[in-house]
Design a protein around this motif. Structure first.
Motif, PDB file in Angstrom:
ATOM      1  N   ALA A  32     -14.426 -11.990  26.085  1.00 33.97           N
ATOM      2  CA  ALA A  32     -13.154 -12.113  26.782  1.00 33.97           C
ATOM      3  C   ALA A  32     -12.206 -11.024  26.301  1.00 33.97           C
ATOM      4  CB  ALA A  32     -12.554 -13.491  26.535  1.00 33.97           C
ATOM      5  N   ASP A  33     -11.256 -10.646  27.163  1.00 33.92           N
ATOM      6  CA  ASP A  33     -10.332  -9.573  26.785  1.00 33.92           C
ATOM      7  C   ASP A  33      -9.087 -10.078  26.064  1.00 33.92           C
ATOM      8  OD1 ASP A  33      -8.902 -10.757  28.827  1.00 33.92           O
ATOM      9  OD2 ASP A  33      -9.119  -9.085  30.220  1.00 33.92           O
ATOM     10  N   GLY A  34      -8.923 -11.414  25.974  1.00 34.29           N
ATOM     11  CA  GLY A  34      -7.792 -11.972  25.243  1.00 34.29           C
ATOM     12  C   GLY A  34      -6.477 -11.914  25.986  1.00 34.29           C
ATOM     13  N   LEU A  35      -6.486 -11.485  27.244  1.00 35.18           N
ATOM     14  CA  LEU A  35      -5.258 -11.396  28.031  1.00 35.18           C
ATOM     15  C   LEU A  35      -5.045 -12.670  28.828  1.00 35.18           C
ATOM     16  CD1 LEU A  35      -5.672  -7.750  29.381  1.00 35.18           C
ATOM     17  CD2 LEU A  35      -4.404  -8.495  27.358  1.00 35.18           C
ATOM     18  N   SER A  36      -3.929 -12.745  29.517  1.00 37.36           N
ATOM     19  CA  SER A  36      -3.636 -13.885  30.382  1.00 37.36           C
ATOM     20  C   SER A  36      -3.164 -13.361  31.740  1.00 37.36           C
ATOM     21  CB  SER A  36      -2.563 -14.769  29.764  1.00 37.36           C
ATOM     22  OG  SER A  36      -2.296 -15.887  30.602  1.00 37.36           O
ATOM     23  N   PRO A  37      -3.871 -13.670  32.850  1.00 38.94           N
ATOM     24  CA  PRO A  37      -5.102 -14.476  32.881  1.00 38.94           C
ATOM     25  C   PRO A  37      -6.269 -13.761  32.219  1.00 38.94           C
ATOM     26  CG  PRO A  37      -4.700 -13.494  35.024  1.00 38.94           C
ATOM     27  CD  PRO A  37      -3.478 -13.189  34.196  1.00 38.94           C
ATOM     28  N   GLY A  39      -9.761 -12.174  31.254  1.00 39.78           N
ATOM     29  CA  GLY A  39     -10.842 -11.464  31.918  1.00 39.78           C
ATOM     30  C   GLY A  39     -12.083 -11.455  31.045  1.00 39.78           C
ATOM     31  N   TRP A  40     -13.238 -11.314  31.677  1.00 42.85           N
ATOM     32  CA  TRP A  40     -14.516 -11.309  30.962  1.00 42.85           C
ATOM     33  C   TRP A  40     -15.304 -10.073  31.349  1.00 42.85           C
ATOM     34  CZ3 TRP A  40     -16.340 -15.058  27.473  1.00 42.85           C
ATOM     35  CH2 TRP A  40     -15.511 -16.174  27.325  1.00 42.85           C
ATOM     36  N   ARG A  41     -16.171  -9.615  30.455  1.00 42.44           N
ATOM     37  CA  ARG A  41     -17.004  -8.446  30.733  1.00 42.44           C
ATOM     38  C   ARG A  41     -18.245  -8.492  29.849  1.00 42.44           C
ATOM     39  NH1 ARG A  41     -15.115  -3.052  27.529  1.00 42.44           N
ATOM     40  NH2 ARG A  41     -15.137  -3.939  25.435  1.00 42.44           N
ATOM     41  N   TRP A  42     -19.221  -7.640  30.198  1.00 43.41           N
ATOM     42  CA  TRP A  42     -20.353  -7.433  29.308  1.00 43.41           C
ATOM     43  C   TRP A  42     -19.870  -6.616  28.101  1.00 43.41           C
ATOM     44  CZ3 TRP A  42     -24.406 -10.290  30.146  1.00 43.41           C
ATOM     45  CH2 TRP A  42     -24.765 -10.650  31.448  1.00 43.41           C
ATOM     46  N   ARG A  43     -20.361  -6.954  26.915  1.00 40.04           N
ATOM     47  CA  ARG A  43     -20.013  -6.178  25.725  1.00 40.04           C
ATOM     48  C   ARG A  43     -20.560  -4.760  25.851  1.00 40.04           C
ATOM     49  NH1 ARG A  43     -22.122 -10.495  22.253  1.00 40.04           N
ATOM     50  NH2 ARG A  43     -23.713  -8.961  21.666  1.00 40.04           N
ATOM     51  N   ASP A  44     -19.933  -3.814  25.136  1.00 38.59           N
ATOM     52  CA  ASP A  44     -20.377  -2.418  25.183  1.00 38.59           C
ATOM     53  C   ASP A  44     -21.819  -2.260  24.722  1.00 38.59           C
ATOM     54  OD1 ASP A  44     -17.952  -1.573  26.142  1.00 38.59           O
ATOM     55  OD2 ASP A  44     -17.130  -1.112  24.154  1.00 38.59           O
ATOM     56  N   ASP A  45     -22.269  -3.137  23.829  1.00 34.15           N
ATOM     57  CA  ASP A  45     -23.634  -3.033  23.321  1.00 34.15           C
ATOM     58  C   ASP A  45     -24.615  -3.886  24.112  1.00 34.15           C
ATOM     59  OD1 ASP A  45     -22.702  -5.493  22.556  1.00 34.15           O
ATOM     60  OD2 ASP A  45     -23.433  -5.385  20.482  1.00 34.15           O
TER      61      ASP A  45
END
Length: 285
Positions: A32-37, A39-45
């Motif tokens: 998660a990016d820790g923002l509000s709202p 967001g989610w993503r695949w990790r760089d690794d």
């Protein structure tokens, strides 16, 4: 993600999606990016999770879908397929298999004078595609070509049609069940509404096209009796005007063609393009 799930017919609230993502992050390289709202993503690794095992035939299919069906597919679905398109191009550049060279050996050529497609407002196009996909109503700002004025319309989308270089939306207007034709490049803007679109029970796309709608006719038919030179009419032996077409060869070398066809301006254009001929027609009820 919620919108993508809705396109698949899955109704789910945001809290459930957030809980599921936290659970999935324990098993997969998600963060998660820790923002509000949030967001989610695949990790760089994260390892590549596209389609490394794509065959030559599959790669060719994705390349041709991207090339020829771009305007007929919703932008949201094309975005989902982007990793596969990129993967297909990468494989084509690295692979010398004959299947990968097929895209360089086929082309679609228009039978008439090539025309440059008119520019389409990309945001309006995406809204129209989404409205069709989700079967929802549409608010639109549309330029009427004959009156040279802009109209505000509420539409129920029915179908998208590509006719030569021009894309058309088939839709009904508020308070009517009569399908109408709207050129996509004349939409200045479009926005989805919450209401579900209404679809006339009598509307069937193939039947609508067979009636000559995209030739801009009124659904009527016409009995053609035309006389052509052999050079002008010989192709009609292979590509017929209608199922009931009959060709009679005259001793002079000319061909008499009889056929029942949709009565449209497109037919008139075709007849004029045939050049010098003898023609007569009778309207059918």
């Amino acid at each position: 993600m919620q919108q993508a799930l809705r396109r698949e017919g899955i109704e789910i609230n945001l809290r459930t999606i957030q809980r599921d993502l936290k659970t999935l992050a324990k098993q997969f390289p998600l963060e998660a990016d820790g923002l509000s709202p949030q967001g989610w993503r695949w990790r760089d690794d994260a390892p590549d999770m596209s389609a490394p095992g794509m065959t030559s035939g599959q790669a060719l299919t994705f390349m041709m879908v991207e090339q020829h069906l771009r305007l007929l597919m919703p932008a949201s679905i094309l975005d989902e397929l982007r990793p596969w398109f990129d993967n297909a191009r990468q494989q084509a550049n690295q692979n010398t298999a004959p299947a990968h060279r097929w895209a360089d050996k086929v082309r679609i050529v228009p039978p008439s004078q090539p025309l440059i497609p008119p520019a389409i407002n990309s945001e309006a196009l995406e809204a129209i595609q989404d409205a069709l996909l989700q079967e929802r109503r549409l608010d639109a700002c549309y330029e009427n070509r004959s009156k040279k004025e802009t109209q505000t319309l509420e539409l129920d989308p029915l179908a998208l049609i590509q006719r030569g270089p021009v894309m058309y939306l088939i839709a009904t207007r508020k308070g009517s069940e009569e399908p109408r034709i709207f050129a996509l490049h004349r939409f200045h803007s479009a926005a989805l509404k919450k209401e579900k679109a209404r679809r006339p029970k009598t509307f069937h796309l193939d039947d609508y096209l067979k009636q000559g709608a995209l030739g801009f006719g009124n659904g009527g038919t016409r009995k053609l009796n035309i006389v052509l030179s052999r050079e002008a009419g010989e192709h009609l032996y292979e590509s017929r005007l209608s199922e009931d077409q009959k060709i009679t060869e005259h001793p002079s070398g000319t061909l008499k063609i009889c056929a029942t066809v949709a009565d449209t301006p497109q037919l008139d254009w075709w007849l004029r393009a045939m050049g010098a001929m003898q023609a007569e027609g009778e309207e059918l009820t």
